[in-house]
Design a protein around this motif. Structure first.
Motif, PDB file in Angstrom:
ATOM      1  N   ASP A   1       0.485  -0.823   0.037  1.00  0.00           N
ATOM      2  CA  ASP A   1       0.063   0.016  -0.205  1.00  0.00           C
ATOM      3  C   ASP A   1       1.203   1.313  -0.228  1.00  0.00           C
ATOM      4  OD1 ASP A   1      -2.162  -1.344  -0.433  1.00  0.00           O
ATOM      5  OD2 ASP A   1      -2.515  -1.937   2.050  1.00  0.00           O
ATOM      6  N   GLY A   2       1.598   1.863  -1.009  1.00  0.00           N
ATOM      7  CA  GLY A   2       2.070   2.703  -1.041  1.00  0.00           C
ATOM      8  C   GLY A   2       3.750   3.047  -1.292  1.00  0.00           C
ATOM      9  N   PHE A   3       4.739   1.667  -0.564  1.00  0.00           N
ATOM     10  CA  PHE A   3       5.588   1.187  -0.801  1.00  0.00           C
ATOM     11  C   PHE A   3       6.111   1.690  -1.981  1.00  0.00           C
ATOM     12  CE2 PHE A   3       3.825   0.395   2.832  1.00  0.00           C
ATOM     13  CZ  PHE A   3       4.274   0.226   4.133  1.00  0.00           C
ATOM     14  N   LEU A   4       7.483   1.214  -2.193  1.00  0.00           N
ATOM     15  CA  LEU A   4       8.806   1.698  -3.504  1.00  0.00           C
ATOM     16  C   LEU A   4       9.775   1.508  -2.988  1.00  0.00           C
ATOM     17  CD1 LEU A   4       7.626   5.936  -3.806  1.00  0.00           C
ATOM     18  CD2 LEU A   4       6.881   3.516  -5.394  1.00  0.00           C
ATOM     19  N   LYS A   5      10.320   0.517  -3.532  1.00  0.00           N
ATOM     20  CA  LYS A   5      11.862  -0.428  -3.928  1.00  0.00           C
ATOM     21  C   LYS A   5      12.482  -0.534  -5.097  1.00  0.00           C
ATOM     22  CE  LYS A   5      13.693  -3.750  -5.320  1.00  0.00           C
ATOM     23  NZ  LYS A   5      13.522  -4.431  -6.437  1.00  0.00           N
TER      24      LYS A   5
ATOM     25  N   ARG B   1      13.625   1.702   4.397  1.00  0.00           N
ATOM     26  CA  ARG B   1      14.675   0.330   5.015  1.00  0.00           C
ATOM     27  C   ARG B   1      15.158  -0.274   4.056  1.00  0.00           C
ATOM     28  NH1 ARG B   1       8.423  -1.947   5.703  1.00  0.00           N
ATOM     29  NH2 ARG B   1       7.212  -0.476   7.797  1.00  0.00           N
ATOM     30  N   TYR B   2      16.033  -0.531   4.949  1.00  0.00           N
ATOM     31  CA  TYR B   2      16.864  -2.132   4.579  1.00  0.00           C
ATOM     32  C   TYR B   2      18.109  -0.678   3.353  1.00  0.00           C
ATOM     33  CZ  TYR B   2      12.577  -4.330   4.795  1.00  0.00           C
ATOM     34  OH  TYR B   2      11.634  -4.635   5.111  1.00  0.00           O
ATOM     35  N   LEU B   3      18.444   0.465   3.782  1.00  0.00           N
ATOM     36  CA  LEU B   3      19.588   1.200   3.217  1.00  0.00           C
ATOM     37  C   LEU B   3      21.006   0.442   3.006  1.00  0.00           C
ATOM     38  CD1 LEU B   3      19.209   4.304   3.378  1.00  0.00           C
ATOM     39  CD2 LEU B   3      20.440   4.530   5.163  1.00  0.00           C
ATOM     40  N   HIS B   4      21.224   0.915   1.784  1.00  0.00           N
ATOM     41  CA  HIS B   4      22.279   0.525   1.691  1.00  0.00           C
ATOM     42  C   HIS B   4      22.761  -1.066   1.201  1.00  0.00           C
ATOM     43  CE1 HIS B   4      24.821   3.759   3.272  1.00  0.00           C
ATOM     44  NE2 HIS B   4      24.531   4.035   2.548  1.00  0.00           N
ATOM     45  N   SER B   5      21.464  -1.442   0.699  1.00  0.00           N
ATOM     46  CA  SER B   5      20.771  -2.423  -0.631  1.00  0.00           C
ATOM     47  C   SER B   5      20.397  -2.071  -1.637  1.00  0.00           C
ATOM     48  CB  SER B   5      20.450  -3.924   0.593  1.00  0.00           C
ATOM     49  OG  SER B   5      18.360  -3.270   0.233  1.00  0.00           O
ATOM     50  N   PRO B   6      20.674  -3.168  -2.221  1.00  0.00           N
ATOM     51  CA  PRO B   6      19.541  -3.028  -4.054  1.00  0.00           C
ATOM     52  C   PRO B   6      18.295  -2.854  -3.738  1.00  0.00           C
ATOM     53  CG  PRO B   6      20.224  -5.447  -3.525  1.00  0.00           C
ATOM     54  CD  PRO B   6      20.802  -5.101  -1.972  1.00  0.00           C
ATOM     55  N   SER B   7      17.463  -3.264  -2.378  1.00  0.00           N
ATOM     56  CA  SER B   7      16.205  -3.073  -1.831  1.00  0.00           C
ATOM     57  C   SER B   7      16.429  -2.207  -0.700  1.00  0.00           C
ATOM     58  CB  SER B   7      15.140  -4.563  -2.255  1.00  0.00           C
ATOM     59  OG  SER B   7      15.780  -4.696  -3.030  1.00  0.00           O
ATOM     60  N   CYS B   8      16.340  -1.047  -1.311  1.00  0.00           N
ATOM     61  CA  CYS B   8      16.426   0.072  -0.277  1.00  0.00           C
ATOM     62  C   CYS B   8      14.108   0.301  -0.944  1.00  0.00           C
ATOM     63  CB  CYS B   8      16.364   1.413  -0.881  1.00  0.00           C
ATOM     64  SG  CYS B   8      17.763   1.958  -0.804  1.00  0.00           S
ATOM     65  N   VAL B   9      13.642   0.418   0.814  1.00  0.00           N
ATOM     66  CA  VAL B   9      12.201   0.770   0.595  1.00  0.00           C
ATOM     67  C   VAL B   9      11.619   1.990   1.146  1.00  0.00           C
ATOM     68  CG1 VAL B   9      10.024  -0.131   1.466  1.00  0.00           C
ATOM     69  CG2 VAL B   9      11.826  -1.745   0.323  1.00  0.00           C
ATOM     70  N   ILE B  10      10.841   2.687   0.504  1.00  0.00           N
ATOM     71  CA  ILE B  10      10.654   4.045   1.114  1.00  0.00           C
ATOM     72  C   ILE B  10       8.815   3.785   0.861  1.00  0.00           C
ATOM     73  CG2 ILE B  10      12.290   5.263   1.213  1.00  0.00           C
ATOM     74  CD1 ILE B  10      11.142   6.753  -1.170  1.00  0.00           C
ATOM     75  N   HIS B  11       8.231   5.271   1.993  1.00  0.00           N
ATOM     76  CA  HIS B  11       6.825   5.048   1.624  1.00  0.00           C
ATOM     77  C   HIS B  11       6.691   6.234   0.350  1.00  0.00           C
ATOM     78  CE1 HIS B  11       2.044   5.341   2.691  1.00  0.00           C
ATOM     79  NE2 HIS B  11       2.366   4.023   2.607  1.00  0.00           N
ATOM     80  N   ARG B  12       5.905   6.078  -0.138  1.00  0.00           N
ATOM     81  CA  ARG B  12       5.442   7.528  -0.991  1.00  0.00           C
ATOM     82  C   ARG B  12       4.222   8.917  -0.210  1.00  0.00           C
ATOM     83  NH1 ARG B  12       2.466   7.316  -6.648  1.00  0.00           N
ATOM     84  NH2 ARG B  12       2.949   4.874  -6.135  1.00  0.00           N
TER      85      ARG B  12
END
Lengths: 344, 339
Positions: A168-172, A313-324
């Motif tokens: 629900d509105g997350f970006l990776k 979330r998961y900073l400095h990885s190939p899958s950083c995740v933020i919310h819109r």
């Protein structure tokens, strides 16, 4: 006008490890052409002066870094695989078993970061993820000669990770740290500013806040606002303060991290602004990490500095995740905080 | 059909052990496009060719892949998982995954960033892994149930030369070789009949191959799976080499007669091959097929693979092609072994 999320997707599709930010810089230069007076300094920082409707006696600089974490090729093994070293802080688990692109002399080469199959390891070896400097990038070459025809030591190595929306509105995506900051600045330049403002898109943050030091020297601001992405650990089993900060709870304004004690007045002003704009805003419950504020606030005779960060979330990885919503609220906070700083 | 296209189509579907129906159906679809008839059954997908009055050779390639299964959903919407097959947990942090719930969902394997990590060199315990699907607990429980499967994505991508990387090359590479072998055998007079089985649940113990072997009661069996290609640090006696051809198995649990025959066939036709010595069982479906009913003479013909049981498995297209040639030639030479 491009929405901030689409802008972020475009920026995350570009590769630019520290010291090799050319792709990102070229894109930013093309985006702000005609909207700002632009110079590129010797390090590769983009320094943009945007004329507002009014002029203030305060000089304010907004800054985000263009570089991302990645790797550099250090050696070509006899079996045609490549040795690499991390550029910026990367956990071994974030690297092992991932796809990468190597920027070789003849063009980009696909590769994978791997090692021995788990079946062939002793039980003690299975418990350890190898050090990054012990991992190999397999590009499909079988000998050092074959590999040397494609790549050389010093070539940049970037994560491959498709930007996507989920849940629900997350970006990776990769490189959200700190293309999110760059996206917010591009959006503000598009929209225009009330007062004359300096924007700096800087290099080499991930290897020690280097580009921002020179950009701040050049701009010579009274006040700086750093746009960043910061560690959110709102994932199980972390509880309470060990979550540091949380997604969907708004932009993060820090009072202190390992590099900076932030300006108290700006810190309070940011929270006041968020309250008046009726957007959520939070601080970090752990004194950890650091960002370009560390270099900027001690530039020349000192610069009053604030940081607005996206919980990530998961900073400095190939899958950083933020919310819109945090991205959008960070933009609103920046825009309103900027006007209050000038009007004060 | 080009082998790369076969491989591309086989790897674009997901089929974790026990949930491999989509992958078996994809194999059937590819075979149908090539003009073959297939049947779906409990064991997977079966394609028969040749005169069924002749002795039967079963060719097995498992169609399932390693992956994960949801075991629990936390109140804040994160998924806990168990492994389906021997997944390499070292690769898990920060992978993008797909969850097959009521809807197909994207997610990320939660990882601890360097700023907060205490000891990043420890392999995570699968019990401590959480999957972030970006949903509240309530929404996650609406869309995901325990037992839903999870895969790590990596679409097929070319590396240098003939190398390709993708998830699930174990054993879509083997399945592609068997499909290509059927293509090579089409229209030929062969001394046996053939049932190619794209079998289920190998990664969790070989249930599909076991039931298929019982049902088909073959005279002979060829098992095509993937096997270790050496990387730095491996013992050469334990691994084959990439690009050096199919690996013919020699093991006390296999038929030495069939293994010798495969070697002679490869030599006669100039097909590159390697010998893979396994001092006990093989760790493939050959282990269960070989002791089906009164016993089946079985050989393994395997595709060398790097980075097994990770999403970045890597194979050489030439190895798949030569595996297909050797399987087809072994079938053509199988008449003598059926007496």
């Amino acid at each position: 006008m491009i929405c901030v999320t689409d802008e972020l997707e475009k920026l995350c599709s570009l590769d630019g490890i520290s010291g090799d930010e050319g792709q990102v810089r070229e894109y930013i230069l093309s985006r702000i052409e005609g909207k700002a007076q632009v110079t590129v300094d010797p390090l590769g920082n983009v320094i943009a002066f945007v004329k507002g409707k009014k002029t203030s006696d305060k000089r304010v600089m907004i800054s985000a870094h263009m570089d991302e974490v990645g790797f550099v090729t250090t050696y070509i093994n006899d079996d045609g695989t490549l040795k690499i070293a991390p550029v910026g802080g990367i956990e071994p688990g974030a690297a092992f078993g991932k796809r990468v692109k190597v920027y070789g002399k003849g063009g980009c080469v696909n590769g994978v970061i791997g090692g021995r199959a788990i079946h062939n390891l002793s039980s003690a070896q299975r418990k350890e993820i190898p050090e990054i400097t012990s991992m190999c990038v397999d590009i499909g070459a079988d000998s050092s000669d074959e590999a040397k025809s494609l790549v050389s030591p010093g070539d940049s190595v970037c994560f491959v990770s498709q930007f996507c929306a989920f849940g629900d509105g997350f970006l990776k995506g990769k490189a959200i740290d700190d293309r999110a900051g760059c996206a917010i600045m591009l959006h503000l330049i598009d929209e225009g500013v009330e007062y004359d403002t300096w924007f700096t898109f800087v290099v080499q943050e991930e290897i020690g806040l280097r580009g921002s030091a020179c950009a701040a020297y050049t701009v010579e601001p009274d006040i700086a606002i750093v746009l960043e992405s910061t560690t959110a650990a709102d994932i199980p089993p972390a509880q309470g303060d060990s979550q540091v900060c949380r997604l969907q709870k708004g932009p993060v304004v820090s009072f202190m991290d390992r590099r900076t004690i932030y300006d108290k007045e700006l810190y309070r002003l940011a929270f006041e602004t968020a309250k008046d704009c009726m957007i959520p805003c939070q601080t970090k419950s752990l004194i950890a990490g650091g960002n370009d504020a560390g270099a900027i606030h001690v530039s020349r005779g000192g610069v009053r500095t604030a940081a607005i960060s996206l919980p990530c979330r998961y900073l400095h990885s190939p899958s950083c995740v933020i919310h819109r919503s945090d991205l959008e609220n960070a933009y609103i906070l920046l825009k309103n905080l900027l006007n209050r700083i000038y009007d004060k | 059909m080009e082998i790369f296209e076969i491989l591309q189509r086989l790897t674009e579907v997901n089929g974790v052990a026990g949930d491999e129906r989509r992958a078996a159906e994809k194999a059937a679809e590819i075979l149908a496009d090539m003009g073959f008839q297939t049947e779906m059954c409990y064991s997977g997908c079966i394609c028969r060719i040749g005169n069924d009055e002749l002795p039967l050779v079963m060719i097995d390639a498992h169609i399932d892949e390693i992956g994960m299964t949801v075991t629990y959903i936390t109140d804040d919407g994160f998924l806990k998982i168990g492994e389906c097959g021997g997944l390499d947990p070292r690769v898990l942090p920060a992978q993008q995954v797909t969850v097959f719930g009521k809807e197909t969902l994207k997610g990320v394997v939660a990882s601890v960033p360097p700023h907060l990590a205490k000891d990043g060199s420890k392999t995570p315990d699968i019990k401590d892994i959480y999957i972030d699907v970006g949903l509240s607990g309530e929404r996650a429980r609406e869309l995901v149930s325990p037992g839903d499967t999870v895969v790590i994505e990596n679409p097929v991508t070319r590396l240098h030369g003939g190398r390709v990387t993708a998830k699930s090359l174990d054993n879509r590479a083997g399945a592609a070789a068997v499909i290509a072998a059927l293509g090579l055998l089409r229209g030929k007079e062969i001394p046996v009949s053939v049932a190619a089985v794209f079998s289920a649940k190998e990664e969790t113990g070989g249930a599909g191959a076991r039931t298929a072997a019982y049902t088909l009661a073959p005279h002979l069996a060829i098992v095509t799976d993937v096997s270790f290609a050496a990387v730095a640090g491996d013992r050469p006696e334990e691994c084959g080499k990439m690009g050096k051809g199919p690996m013919i198995g020699f093991s006390p649990s296999l038929s030495r007669e069939f293994s010798d025959s495969a070697v002679n066939t490869a030599k006669r036709l100039g097909i590159p091959f390697q010998i893979e010595v396994m001092p006990g069982r093989t760790g493939t479906n050959a282990d269960v097929i070989g002791i089906s009913r009164r016993g089946v003479k079985t050989v393994t013909i395997s595709v060398p693979i790097k980075h097994m049981h990770t999403p970045i498995e890597t194979v050489d297209m030439a190895d798949i092609e030569n595996t297909a040639r050797l399987i087809a030639a072994a079938v053509e030479s199988a008449g003598d072994l059926c007496d």
